[in-house]
Design a protein around this motif. Structure first.
Motif, PDB file in Angstrom:
ATOM      1  N   PRO A 182     121.959 -20.924-144.268  1.00  0.00           N
ATOM      2  CA  PRO A 182     120.588 -20.984-144.161  1.00  0.00           C
ATOM      3  C   PRO A 182     120.161 -20.878-145.679  1.00  0.00           C
ATOM      4  O   PRO A 182     120.778 -20.669-146.927  1.00  0.00           O
ATOM      5  CB  PRO A 182     119.893 -20.163-143.459  1.00  0.00           C
ATOM      6  CG  PRO A 182     120.816 -18.982-142.845  1.00  0.00           C
ATOM      7  CD  PRO A 182     122.411 -19.630-143.361  1.00  0.00           C
ATOM      8  N   SER A 183     119.147 -21.649-146.108  1.00  0.00           N
ATOM      9  CA  SER A 183     118.966 -22.210-147.868  1.00  0.00           C
ATOM     10  C   SER A 183     117.053 -22.548-148.167  1.00  0.00           C
ATOM     11  O   SER A 183     117.462 -23.687-147.349  1.00  0.00           O
ATOM     12  CB  SER A 183     120.171 -22.767-148.035  1.00  0.00           C
ATOM     13  OG  SER A 183     119.857 -23.836-149.817  1.00  0.00           O
ATOM     14  N   ILE A 184     116.654 -21.823-148.638  1.00  0.00           N
ATOM     15  CA  ILE A 184     115.571 -21.936-148.825  1.00  0.00           C
ATOM     16  C   ILE A 184     115.294 -23.116-149.425  1.00  0.00           C
ATOM     17  O   ILE A 184     114.508 -23.977-149.466  1.00  0.00           O
ATOM     18  CB  ILE A 184     114.173 -20.301-149.410  1.00  0.00           C
ATOM     19  CG1 ILE A 184     114.627 -19.481-148.245  1.00  0.00           C
ATOM     20  CG2 ILE A 184     113.343 -21.214-149.994  1.00  0.00           C
ATOM     21  CD1 ILE A 184     114.167 -18.433-148.600  1.00  0.00           C
ATOM     22  N   ALA A 185     116.527 -22.753-151.097  1.00  0.00           N
ATOM     23  CA  ALA A 185     116.322 -24.097-151.697  1.00  0.00           C
ATOM     24  C   ALA A 185     116.505 -25.627-151.210  1.00  0.00           C
ATOM     25  O   ALA A 185     115.723 -26.250-151.217  1.00  0.00           O
ATOM     26  CB  ALA A 185     117.729 -24.263-152.845  1.00  0.00           C
ATOM     27  N   ARG A 186     117.363 -25.668-150.140  1.00  0.00           N
ATOM     28  CA  ARG A 186     117.767 -26.839-149.447  1.00  0.00           C
ATOM     29  C   ARG A 186     116.398 -27.611-148.746  1.00  0.00           C
ATOM     30  O   ARG A 186     115.991 -28.577-148.976  1.00  0.00           O
ATOM     31  CB  ARG A 186     118.989 -27.323-148.450  1.00  0.00           C
ATOM     32  CG  ARG A 186     119.185 -28.328-147.515  1.00  0.00           C
ATOM     33  CD  ARG A 186     119.898 -27.748-146.129  1.00  0.00           C
ATOM     34  NE  ARG A 186     121.512 -26.939-146.862  1.00  0.00           N
ATOM     35  CZ  ARG A 186     121.222 -25.662-146.080  1.00  0.00           C
ATOM     36  NH1 ARG A 186     121.476 -24.929-145.507  1.00  0.00           N
ATOM     37  NH2 ARG A 186     122.845 -25.098-147.054  1.00  0.00           N
ATOM     38  N   LYS A 187     115.583 -26.450-148.026  1.00  0.00           N
ATOM     39  CA  LYS A 187     115.001 -27.061-147.244  1.00  0.00           C
ATOM     40  C   LYS A 187     113.588 -27.150-147.997  1.00  0.00           C
ATOM     41  O   LYS A 187     112.951 -28.427-147.575  1.00  0.00           O
ATOM     42  CB  LYS A 187     114.111 -25.900-146.029  1.00  0.00           C
ATOM     43  CG  LYS A 187     115.266 -25.441-145.465  1.00  0.00           C
ATOM     44  CD  LYS A 187     114.180 -24.073-144.596  1.00  0.00           C
ATOM     45  CE  LYS A 187     115.146 -23.853-143.624  1.00  0.00           C
ATOM     46  NZ  LYS A 187     114.034 -22.463-142.394  1.00  0.00           N
ATOM     47  N   THR A 188     113.621 -26.673-148.814  1.00  0.00           N
ATOM     48  CA  THR A 188     112.464 -27.014-149.968  1.00  0.00           C
ATOM     49  C   THR A 188     112.336 -28.714-150.663  1.00  0.00           C
ATOM     50  O   THR A 188     111.720 -29.597-151.005  1.00  0.00           O
ATOM     51  CB  THR A 188     112.230 -26.108-151.386  1.00  0.00           C
ATOM     52  OG1 THR A 188     112.369 -24.977-150.645  1.00  0.00           O
ATOM     53  CG2 THR A 188     111.250 -26.487-152.352  1.00  0.00           C
ATOM     54  N   SER A 224     121.221 -30.382-154.725  1.00  0.00           N
ATOM     55  CA  SER A 224     121.521 -30.272-153.392  1.00  0.00           C
ATOM     56  C   SER A 224     122.485 -30.599-152.020  1.00  0.00           C
ATOM     57  O   SER A 224     123.248 -29.478-151.462  1.00  0.00           O
ATOM     58  CB  SER A 224     120.142 -30.828-152.595  1.00  0.00           C
ATOM     59  OG  SER A 224     119.826 -29.598-151.032  1.00  0.00           O
TER      60      SER A 224
END
Length: 263
Positions: A182-188, A224
């Protein structure tokens, strides 16, 4: 029990068919408001039929007995994406009204943050729902990229095509199919693509500003994807041989030292 399963399966199929029907109603509404041309109608109908066919097959394979509230939200968003797709196809002949185009796209982007929350609150999270949501997102980004590329150039298509290029590469390189953490950066970054593309497509910015916004979208997406590909490559490499034990190291050193030196 068999009768209940059959009924549930039929109900699921009815919901997907209802989604296709709503898509056609939306196309008819767009046709009456802006005079949707043949290209828009044909593209919109193709999208509706393809969505119904692919989703029905996926639901049948998964054995789902209920469509679920989150998937209903995603299906509604897919209907809006179908409308946006029809407008983009029609824009090759005549530009769609900016307010209508921005409004449909904005609602579709807003609903992207709703279906996940609905799934978590209702306890209906599933791999099928996540994949359905991801495919709708990816297709909307592709459609917006096509629209913006008509004014900025074909380089914008890299934004919409990058995910599909990754999927194609994964067929030849199986290590790309490994699950990512999981990655917050990827979702952002993923969420920013739709917002930045819509801002560029709206025409509210000067040409230089539009180019800067789209370049930012492409740059963050390349970063990303590059980071994820590098992580997948590193984790797919075979581990190095274990370090030799201390005893074996001592034996190798004794073999190298002459006997006279040890006396």
């Amino acid at each position: 029990m068999a009768l209940n399963n059959t009924y549930d399966a039929r109900l699921v199929q009815q919901e997907t068919a209802l989604g296709a029907g709503v898509q056609i109603l939306l196309l008819a509404l767009l046709g009456s408001v802006i005079g949707l041309g043949p290209a828009g109608w044909l593209t919109g109908l193709t999208f509706a039929i393809a969505t119904w066919a692919v989703l029905s097959r996926a639901l049948h394979r998964s054995g789902s007995k209920s469509f679920g509230p989150a998937n209903r939200v995603t299906l509604g968003r897919a209907t809006l994406v179908g409308g946006v797709t029809a407008l983009v196809a029609d824009s090759f002949v005549s530009s769609p009204p900016v307010t209508l185009f921005v409004g449909l796209t904005a609602v579709a982007l807003i609903l992207d943050g709703v279906d996940g929350k609905v799934a978590r609150r209702t306890g209906t999270c599933s791999s099928l729902g996540a994949r359905f949501d991801m495919e709708v997102d990816a297709f909307l980004i592709l459609v917006l990229s096509v629209y913006v590329s008509m004014s900025l150039g074909p380089w914008v298509l890299l934004i919409g095509g990058m995910r599909y290029a990754f999927v194609a590469a994964a067929r030849a390189l199986p290590w790309l199919n490994a699950p990512l953490p999981p990655s917050i950066a990827r979702k952002t970054v993923a969420a920013l693509q739709g917002v930045l593309l819509l801002l560029g497509a709206s025409g509210y910015l000067p040409l230089a500003g539009t180019r800067a916004v789209i370049a930012l979208a492409l740059g963050t997406l390349v970063w990303s994807f590059g980071r994820d590909v590098l992580w997948l490559y590193r984790t797919s490499r075979p581990r190095t041989a274990p370090v030799a034990s201390i005893a074996s190291v001592e034996q190798q050193l004794r073999a190298l030292v002459p006997e006279s030196a040890s006396r």
